[in-house]
Design an enzyme around this catalytic site. Sequence first.
Site, short mmCIF file in Angstrom:
data_model
loop_
_atom_site.label_atom_id
_atom_site.label_comp_id
_atom_site.label_asym_id
_atom_site.label_seq_id
_atom_site.Cartn_x
_atom_site.Cartn_y
_atom_site.Cartn_z
N GLN A 156 1.64 12.29 48.73
CA GLN A 156 1.65 13.51 49.53
C GLN A 156 2.74 14.48 49.08
O GLN A 156 2.55 15.70 49.08
CB GLN A 156 1.87 13.16 51.01
N GLU A 157 3.87 13.95 48.67
CA GLU A 157 5.01 14.80 48.32
C GLU A 157 4.82 15.51 46.98
O GLU A 157 5.16 16.69 46.84
CB GLU A 157 6.30 13.97 48.27
#
Length: 281
Positions: A156-157
């Site tokens: 996600q990051e």
Amino acid sequence: MSITLVVGFTVNRAIRKPFEAEALAWLGKTVPDPAAALAGAQARMAADRYVQRGALLAAMGLRDAAIDEYRNAVRSYKADGPALFVLARLLHDRGEHAAAMLAVAYLQDVTATPVAKGLPRLLLKVLYPAPFQQQVEEASARYGVDPALVYALMKQESLFNPAAASGAQALGLTQVMPATGAEIATALGVPGFTTADLLRPVISIDFGCYYLAKQLDYLGKNPVFALAAYNGGAGSALRWMGNNRQVDPDLFVETIDYDETRAYVELVMENLWYYTLLYRG
């Protein structure tokens, strides 16, 4: 052969044949001769100008330019299922995970296949890859963090791009802010730390695991609370909890009044489900 990480998280390196057979059977639903179609697609990929330029630029260290070429390749085959399949695996094996995921997204459109219904494991592992295995294994063991959660967070990051940088100046695989990185370096006794170190996978993964472990320890070992703190701050997470570390996680998510953080927590927890499904057991 497999690499076993802590808490039973395993990454299978061999025994691809059952997955390949599953993929051929799946692709056979949309093309009459999937084996021949894949062979033809492989020949086209070997001569594709975008793929060739991407490989050359990557070898020269021009990662951003290489990614652009790989994405151009994916877009040029966006209606060609076998080509997208071959591209997805090729880019995945080269560590170009964002472009590989784009190929699978187009492939899902071509075949009308949702992620959760019928996508072969071989392609699910493209959507949910597990790179940097040694660094994740060592850092997650060092700080007592579930490696599946580390992968879910990194996806996600940064989409596993070591050079990822946000508008807020967060950097690297785990998107650590420079000021936070300096604090972590001091706490861990890392000498000569500079902001550029956050672009090094070994540092980013180590610092991200350390910071995530701190949130887990502070907030009762619950990943939902820890992820909210990782994205929105520990103080905000406590406010959403009503200072009650026993609050129901589902109710907690509903109280998050930062849209970005609420979506972040939901997406990382979804990632965690798939990483657990694909690599544990």
